[in-house]
Design an enzyme around this catalytic site. Sequence first.
Site, PDB file in Angstrom:
ATOM      1  N   ARG A 171      -9.566   1.298  15.968  1.00 16.85           N
ATOM      2  CA  ARG A 171      -9.754   2.260  14.776  1.00 16.85           C
ATOM      3  C   ARG A 171     -10.860   1.601  13.813  1.00 16.85           C
ATOM      4  O   ARG A 171     -11.946   2.029  13.990  1.00 16.85           O
ATOM      5  CB  ARG A 171      -8.560   2.197  13.768  1.00 16.85           C
ATOM      6  CG  ARG A 171      -7.205   2.548  14.516  1.00 16.85           C
ATOM      7  CD  ARG A 171      -6.132   2.807  13.374  1.00 16.85           C
ATOM      8  NE  ARG A 171      -5.937   1.520  12.544  1.00 16.85           N
ATOM      9  CZ  ARG A 171      -4.780   1.458  12.138  1.00 16.85           C
ATOM     10  NH1 ARG A 171      -3.843   2.310  11.817  1.00 16.85           N
ATOM     11  NH2 ARG A 171      -4.593   0.183  11.585  1.00 16.85           N
TER      12      ARG A 171
ATOM     13  N   LYS B  77       0.624  -1.145  -0.130  1.00 19.41           N
ATOM     14  CA  LYS B  77       0.061   0.101   0.046  1.00 19.41           C
ATOM     15  C   LYS B  77       0.963   1.198   0.178  1.00 19.41           C
ATOM     16  O   LYS B  77       2.049   1.052   0.465  1.00 19.41           O
ATOM     17  CB  LYS B  77      -1.087   0.166   1.068  1.00 19.41           C
ATOM     18  CG  LYS B  77      -0.047  -0.007   2.475  1.00 19.41           C
ATOM     19  CD  LYS B  77      -1.185   0.189   3.728  1.00 19.41           C
ATOM     20  CE  LYS B  77      -0.214   0.076   5.103  1.00 19.41           C
ATOM     21  NZ  LYS B  77      -1.420   0.085   6.090  1.00 19.41           N
TER      22      LYS B  77
ATOM     23  N   MET C  87      13.287  24.526   1.241  1.00 18.81           N
ATOM     24  CA  MET C  87      12.441  23.725   0.272  1.00 18.81           C
ATOM     25  C   MET C  87      13.242  23.126  -0.556  1.00 18.81           C
ATOM     26  O   MET C  87      12.764  21.905  -1.013  1.00 18.81           O
ATOM     27  CB  MET C  87      11.566  24.946  -0.429  1.00 18.81           C
ATOM     28  CG  MET C  87      10.616  24.059  -1.515  1.00 18.81           C
ATOM     29  SD  MET C  87       9.814  25.187  -2.411  1.00 18.81           S
ATOM     30  CE  MET C  87       8.507  26.242  -1.011  1.00 18.81           C
TER      31      MET C  87
ATOM     32  N   TYR D  35      18.269  29.840   7.137  1.00 19.40           N
ATOM     33  CA  TYR D  35      16.990  30.411   7.628  1.00 19.40           C
ATOM     34  C   TYR D  35      16.974  30.580   8.962  1.00 19.40           C
ATOM     35  O   TYR D  35      17.496  29.502   9.841  1.00 19.40           O
ATOM     36  CB  TYR D  35      15.952  29.919   7.248  1.00 19.40           C
ATOM     37  CG  TYR D  35      15.441  30.096   5.816  1.00 19.40           C
ATOM     38  CD1 TYR D  35      15.099  31.524   5.183  1.00 19.40           C
ATOM     39  CD2 TYR D  35      15.139  28.810   4.978  1.00 19.40           C
ATOM     40  CE1 TYR D  35      14.936  31.687   3.912  1.00 19.40           C
ATOM     41  CE2 TYR D  35      15.051  29.339   3.609  1.00 19.40           C
ATOM     42  CZ  TYR D  35      14.864  30.465   2.977  1.00 19.40           C
ATOM     43  OH  TYR D  35      14.382  30.788   1.762  1.00 19.40           O
TER      44      TYR D  35
END
Length: 365
Positions: free
Chosen positions: A134, A38, A308, A260
């Site tokens: 779940r 999956k 990024m 940054y």
Amino acid sequence: MTRSARPLRARIHLDAIRHNYRHAKSHTPHARALAVVKANAYGHGAVAVAQALAAEADGFAVACVEEALELRESGIRGRMVLLEGVFSPDELALVDQAELALVVHNHTQLAWLLAAAPSRPLEVWIKLDTGMHRVGFAPSEFHAVNAQLAACPHIGARVAMTHFARADETAHPYTAAQLATFEHAVSGAQIGRSLANSAAVLAWPAAQGDWTRPGIMLYGVSPFVAGDPHAATPALRPAMTLESAVIAVRELAAGEPVGYGGRFVCTRPTRVGVVAIGYADGYPRHARNGTQVAVNGQLTRLIGRVSMDMITVDLTDCGAVQLGDPVELWGQTVAARAVAEASDTIAYQLFTGLGRRVPRLYDGA
């Protein structure tokens, strides 16, 4: 996507995946094993992985019809189980046409199944909620659900299944309690059983059942929590090497910030390498200073905040490094699990989060 102007790529080692599947089978010699593919085979490429395992896998497990149809259209035959079942009754026609098996975990799905008119008997896996909380029928409902399916002329083979919540913590008693709940619920039923995920395959022999469902171990990552006695699994082979290259080198003085926010400040004269990968590619933005990377096969560290498209790494003790030199983000030298732990996440998320800009190249096809 198989080509990219950037040096970034994920090398997928299909021989490692085959080895890991065989390792799973060796732990449960009396059970058959569904290879869990999956989520695009946990980011490794579902079609390529399934094709690599097609000659020996007992079957495959996917999350939904779309994933199953992609594999069928690529030529993958044999048993294929929808782990979440269907989301609408209309999907049952596709299940019938593609000859899929499916999980049923609630009464709405059960009603759809009983009202269906397939061209062949459908294989159904009955999911019980033994403590994961779940999805799944209550254990007390099993015999009634199983009886309804057994009496239905268009329902064929049936398997009872559950999923463990804490099998990765081998000292915790919860798995044993779930196993006992399951065995009590299905007692006396002539039906197949499926309980074991990767952690249970390796550490819970009482959960072997008739069908196992190895997932993360196929891709070479230990399924156990850090510090667990079983956490070291040297027999597993990493199936993905994420690699890029140095695209710039800077010499900075002590006291200079990097990136940054100036999260990293040089404590000595520092050679900084810039590498072509960032959070848009799936490298975790929250990776801490000190997260391992390897440059020319030598371990070093991430310094500065992940951008990024780029990260910055410490080259000070790496000898001569030139533009274009290889950088491994995880794989053979750097464990994906180590990167995940340094980023407060798990290897599953690293693999499945790789972006569309990352081409997959396959070895051992």
